[in-house]
Each structure stands twice: as C-alpha cells, then as structure tokens.
Design an enzyme around this catalytic site. Structure first.
Site, PDB file in Angstrom:
ATOM      1  N   TYR A  78       0.835  -1.211   0.000  1.00  0.00           N
ATOM      2  CA  TYR A  78       0.000   0.000   0.000  1.00  0.00           C
ATOM      3  C   TYR A  78       0.873   1.267   0.000  1.00  0.00           C
ATOM      4  O   TYR A  78       0.418   2.337   0.387  1.00  0.00           O
ATOM      5  CB  TYR A  78      -0.918   0.008   1.222  1.00  0.00           C
ATOM      6  CG  TYR A  78      -1.895  -1.133   1.238  1.00  0.00           C
ATOM      7  CD1 TYR A  78      -3.119  -1.035   0.578  1.00  0.00           C
ATOM      8  CD2 TYR A  78      -1.600  -2.319   1.904  1.00  0.00           C
ATOM      9  CE1 TYR A  78      -4.025  -2.091   0.593  1.00  0.00           C
ATOM     10  CE2 TYR A  78      -2.499  -3.384   1.914  1.00  0.00           C
ATOM     11  CZ  TYR A  78      -3.704  -3.255   1.253  1.00  0.00           C
ATOM     12  OH  TYR A  78      -4.591  -4.302   1.266  1.00  0.00           O
ATOM     13  N   SER A  79       2.109   1.131  -0.433  1.00  0.00           N
ATOM     14  CA  SER A  79       3.097   2.194  -0.309  1.00  0.00           C
ATOM     15  C   SER A  79       2.686   3.491  -1.011  1.00  0.00           C
ATOM     16  O   SER A  79       2.504   3.521  -2.238  1.00  0.00           O
ATOM     17  CB  SER A  79       4.434   1.715  -0.880  1.00  0.00           C
ATOM     18  OG  SER A  79       5.356   2.770  -0.978  1.00  0.00           O
ATOM     19  N   ASN A  80       2.590   4.560  -0.241  1.00  0.00           N
ATOM     20  CA  ASN A  80       2.372   5.886  -0.832  1.00  0.00           C
ATOM     21  C   ASN A  80       3.566   6.290  -1.688  1.00  0.00           C
ATOM     22  O   ASN A  80       3.415   6.958  -2.715  1.00  0.00           O
ATOM     23  CB  ASN A  80       2.157   6.918   0.267  1.00  0.00           C
ATOM     24  CG  ASN A  80       0.904   6.665   1.062  1.00  0.00           C
ATOM     25  OD1 ASN A  80      -0.155   6.415   0.510  1.00  0.00           O
ATOM     26  ND2 ASN A  80       1.012   6.729   2.383  1.00  0.00           N
ATOM     27  N   LEU A 113       5.752   4.295  -3.441  1.00  0.00           N
ATOM     28  CA  LEU A 113       5.757   3.636  -4.745  1.00  0.00           C
ATOM     29  C   LEU A 113       4.644   4.167  -5.636  1.00  0.00           C
ATOM     30  O   LEU A 113       4.818   4.314  -6.851  1.00  0.00           O
ATOM     31  CB  LEU A 113       5.622   2.113  -4.582  1.00  0.00           C
ATOM     32  CG  LEU A 113       6.822   1.385  -3.967  1.00  0.00           C
ATOM     33  CD1 LEU A 113       6.573  -0.114  -3.941  1.00  0.00           C
ATOM     34  CD2 LEU A 113       8.113   1.703  -4.715  1.00  0.00           C
TER      35      LEU A 113
END
Length: 306
Positions: free
Chosen positions: A76-78, A80
């Site tokens: 869920y990386s903001n 990336l």
C-alpha cells in the site's frame, strides 16, 4: 520538451499547500492554537511529503539521464504510488520492489501497474536487505542505469524539497512554537531540521513500533541533527505497529476527522494527530503554544488497507 523542462512543468504547478486553523474543545481548554498544513492537497497523485521528497531526486535522475527509477515499499506504499505516477508523467521507467506475495493486488498496485511500474515481489526476509550493499549491487546489475531510491524516498536529495516548507509557513505563521508530524522513515523530519528556525521546535510522532532507531536514521540523513536540541521523537503512539491500529483508535481517528473537518487515515497523519490530541489532554503542551501539524498525505493508501 527536454527532460528538465518536463520536471519544471510538473513542479511549476506547485502552490503552497493551504493552512487550516483547527477548532476543538480540547484546544480551547488547554489554550492552544493549532493549524494544520494540508500537504495532502499538494498534488492529486504525488501527494504530501512524497511531492516534496521526490522533487530534487527526480531532477537528479533527469539531469543524469538515468535509465529509470527503482525503489522499495509495501503493498500500500504511498511512496511507490507517487513514484509510479511521477515516472509516468516524466517518461521514466519505474520498478517497485514490493514486500508481499506475487498475487497481491489492491488499488495502490493497480494504479502503479497502470502507470507502467514493473512490480517485483519479495518476501519479508529479502525485503530486510533493502539497504544491503550486495543486494543493491545485484539490483544495479539487473537494472543498469536506474537510480535506486531508498524506501520512502528518504535520502539526502529529499531534504531541500522538504525544507522549502519553512518558507511557505513563515509567510503566514512567522511565530510558531512547534511543528508536529508523523514519522516513518525519517526523511521528512530530517528535511525540516535542515532549515529549522531557532525559535521553532520540531516533534515527530513515530507511526511504527520499536522505532528507537529512527533518531539515528534522522542523524544519518542530516548529521547536524545530532547536535540539535530543538527536536524530539514520540515513540508511544504507534498503535501496535506500522499500519496497525485498534478498532477503538480507528474510530477515534474517524471521529477526529469529522470534528476537525480534515480527511485522515489511520497509518500516518491520523495516528500522529490522535497521539497529539492525547498528549494535549495529558497536559504535555504548554498553554499559549502556537502549534502546526503537518498532514503528510497518504490518503490513497487507505483505500483498501483499512
């Protein structure tokens, strides 16, 4: 359009994010003034501190004619998500080393794939090697010419983009006692310290458990921080760990968002703001203080994670 012209075209759209005065009975009770810096509104895709942290890293990549960008993050990386959007906008190929299973799918990863990011999934043991020189050398061989960016975008090139926040704030709030923010990888905190006015303290609320190492990471990114007494880390409001929150805390964050009229998620800004209000209730902030909370964005990550 030249590569750097693409970068200038992207960042010339930047306007100072709005400042919002917050109203809450607890603030009145403790005679505190609290504003929030709405960096969640900086850009509709490259949100919050990612907009600031990537700014000069992207310029470096274009100046050096990098073959692409490679970085690390969870499902869920903001970071990336923002990197994929920026790479798509600037014509730079992107690779995301994702902690998780290869069958993982969610709105964050769907967006990244749509913007052309190649996703490579690794297990937690492999992911722990993201700062290991041997693995980084292997990734360089597999992706020659790519600029490798640390997790969260936290690197020395991130600091000047974050530091620009002080100029924006100073134009409207020249007399602040303290700036408060969520902290995960340390880059935003280090950037703030790199240009901290002597009259304003900085306090970071760690959003992950066992984060005593964060102080060392901040000092690694910005070595003068080791001799700077104007900042501190709060380590007791992690809610059980990164991206973890009890049902009661999630409900409290949702209620706070309604009361303050500010969108919040329970991973970064929501968790830190809840911690701030709990500390205010405990009398940890002196009456009469003028405070600013930095909303670091990240709302996209809450679409499927919570």
């Amino acid at each position: 359009m030249s590569d750097l012209s693409c970068w200038q075209h992207l960042y010339q759209l930047q306007r100072p994010s709005p400042l919002q005065r917050l109203c809450h009975p607890l603030l009145e009770q403790h005679r505190l003034t609290l504003w929030i810096k709405r960096d969640d509104l900086l850009h509709h895709l490259i949100s919050g501190n990612k907009w600031r942290k990537l700014k000069y890293t992207l310029r470096q990549a274009l100046s050096e004619q990098a073959g692409g960008l490679l970085s690390f993050g969870g499902a869920y990386s903001n970071h990336l998500h923002a990197l994929a959007a920026a790479g798509h906008r600037l014509g730079l190929p992107t690779v995301g080393m994702v902690r998780g299973e290869s069958h993982s799918n969610n709105p964050t990863l769907e967006d990244a794939r749509r913007w052309g990011m190649t996703l490579e999934f690794v297990d937690r043991q492999q992911y722990r090697r993201r700062q290991d020189a041997d693995w980084l050398a292997e990734l360089t061989r597999r992706h020659p010419g790519y600029l490798i960016i640390p997790e969260g975008g936290s690197c020395p090139q991130a600091l000047p983009g974050v530091a620009e926040l002080w100029q924006e704030v100073g134009q409207e709030l020249p007399e602040l006692d303290e700036v408060i923010l969520p902290v995960a990888s340390g880059g935003t905190l280090a950037g703030l310290l790199s240009a901290r006015p002597a009259s304003t303290r900085v306090r970071g609320y760690a959003v992950l458990k066992g984060a005593g190492w964060l102080a060392e990471e901040v000092c690694r990114l910005y070595p003068p921080a080791a001799q700077d007494n104007g900042w501190q880390l709060e380590l007791s409001h992690h809610g059980g760990g990164y991206a973890k929150s009890s049902a009661a805390d999630k409900a409290a964050i949702a209620e706070l968002a309604v009361q303050l009229k500010v969108p919040l998620e329970a991973i970064y800004s929501g968790k830190a703001l809840l911690g701030l209000f709990r500390d205010i209730a405990d009398g940890r902030y002196a009456a009469g203080s003028r405070l600013l909370f930095l909303h670091t964005g990240g709302m996209q990550g809450a679409r499927g994670a919570l």
